[in-house]
Design a protein around this motif. Structure first.
Motif: not given
Ligand code: V1P
Ligand code: CA
Ligand code: ZN
Length: 396
Positions: A152-153, A184-191, A193-198, A225-226
């Protein structure tokens, strides 16, 4: 540094809202919130509810949600119903084009379903209460399996996530702790959360995820998530990404997880840990395509528990719901230090949902697919080297 066999007890608190059993994205949506009710029932039948303090179930307030999310988006989430979505063309246009919310019963990731706002306030309230239990020192570990909505953004729903309870919880922790690490060990990128604290050097985000093409012109969701996404400005080096191929198993995963997380802890010196335990990285998941066992997944929880810092555990993805419930039950046992006491020689006891575990032989620890011998990807050593190199550039 963490020890593998750690017998020290922890004070654990646990959030569960029984209302989650009745929430449905749609009849055939892959995200099934009731899996949290299944996990809760297992936790109960294995006798662990007495080992934890039960958190008071107060839904997050609108003001609390506005601390991260944009005014317009919160207004929409609050006012949206399947009826208003279907009948109000202007609202529908806004929901779909500006905020990522689609029609109920369509094939959209984030439909406008019944009681959506109640659901969001519920799981966000759980993660906030969990964060506060760590801040006030009442608990060492706080659990909210209904949280972990990492896509979520601020102004947009994405990938089954509407309100980012993780960002809200981390902001709460930041009021009291200098530095927070998010793993974050979910199979998907935690985008989300990453963006919120970039651009922050007070939060390190570290996501392990499947990454790359799954078809000619289609990336594994969400496509970010590269390895070279490392944060910006003051936050440079504080976003860490570990892209993985499909089919990663316990051994391969942990040749990366332990050295990388260990190094991150060493260079970042956080005062609190948030672990997103998305269970779609398990073998046999409907979406994930990875091959972790329940024990392999839970090893991440025990590894982080070993650092003896305030630890917030949230859920996330997980689409083969019997696997998800088994894993979160076992991880609850890891949190309270009882995993060795969970019997695996007998079948899952009767508790109302026992019939849903037939496909896994009625045991908590089901067999992972070993049929296809996969070549050990040599990229993994390269990935490990690059990530450790990024981390070594951090100077507090
Ligand atoms: O790939 C997409 C869509 C296609 N693009 C327009 C976006 N969506 C994925 C979303 C996966 C979300 C994962 C969430 C989490 O990280 C955290 C809770 O686990 C998607 C997929 C898929 N196979 O990737 N949506 C669906 N499948 C889907 C299936 C059935 C009904 C609705 C959505
Ligand atoms: Ca991840
Ligand atoms: Zn996921």
């Amino acid at each position: 540094s963490p020890s593998c066999a750690d017998d020290k007890k922890r004070r654990v608190c646990y959030y569960y809202d029984p209302g989650i059993a009745h929430i449905k994205f749609s009849d055939d949506h892959v995200m099934v919130p009731a899996r949290v009710a299944m996990a809760h029932s297992l936790v109960g039948v294995y006798g662990m509810l007495g080992d934890m303090r039960r958190l008071r179930t107060r839904p997050a307030t609108e003001a609390e949600i506005r601390r991260f999310h944009s005014p317009e988006y919160v207004d929409l989430l609050r006012d949206l119903t399947p009826e208003s979505y279907a009948n109000d063309a202007a609202l529908r246009q806004k929901a779909e084009h500006d905020h990522g919310i689609g029609l109920l019963g369509g094939d959209d990731d984030c439909p406008a379903f019944d009681r959506l706002w109640k659901y969001c306030r519920g799981y966000a309230g759980g993660s906030l209460a969990a964060a506060r239990a760590l801040v006030d020192g009442a608990s060492d570990i706080a659990i909210n399996w209904s949280g972990g909505m990492h896509h979520a953004c601020a102004g947009k729903a994405s990938g089954f996530c509407y309100v980012n309870d993780i960002v809200l919880a981390i902001n709460e922790l930041l009021d009291s702790f200098r530095r927070v690490i998010y793993v974050d060990i979910d199979a998907h990128h935690g985008d989300g959360v990453q963006n919120a604290f970039l651009d922050s050097n007070r939060v390190m985000t570290l996501s392990f995820h499947r990454y790359g093409k799954i078809a000619l012109r289609k990336d594994f969701f969400p496509g970010s998530g590269a390895i070279n996404e490392v944060g910006v400005g003051a936050g440079e080096h504080y976003s860490v990404n570990v892209p993985l191929d499909a089919g990663v198993r316990d051994d391969g995963y942990h040749t990366l997880f332990k050295p990388i997380v260990g190094k991150a802890m060493e260079v970042f010196q956080p005062e609190a840990i948030v672990l997103q335990c998305g269970a779609d990285s398990l073998s046999g998941d409907r979406l994930g395509g990875m091959e972790l066992s329940v024990r392999g997944h839970a090893e991440c929880v025990s590894f982080l528990r070993g650092f003896n810092l305030p630890l917030l555990l949230v859920g996330g993805g997980g689409y083969t719901i019997n696997h998800v419930a088994s894993t979160w039950c076992y991880e609850t046992a890891v949190a309270v230090g009882k995993e060795r006491e969970l019997p695996d020689d007998i079948e899952i006891p009767r508790h109302g949902y026992e019939m849903l575990y037939k496909n896994q032989g009625n045991k908590l620890h089901y067999q992972t697919s070993t049929a296809t011998a996969r070549k050990k990807s040599s990229n993994m050593e390269v990935t490990k080297g690059k990530v450790l190199e990024h981390l070594s550039q951090i100077e507090l």
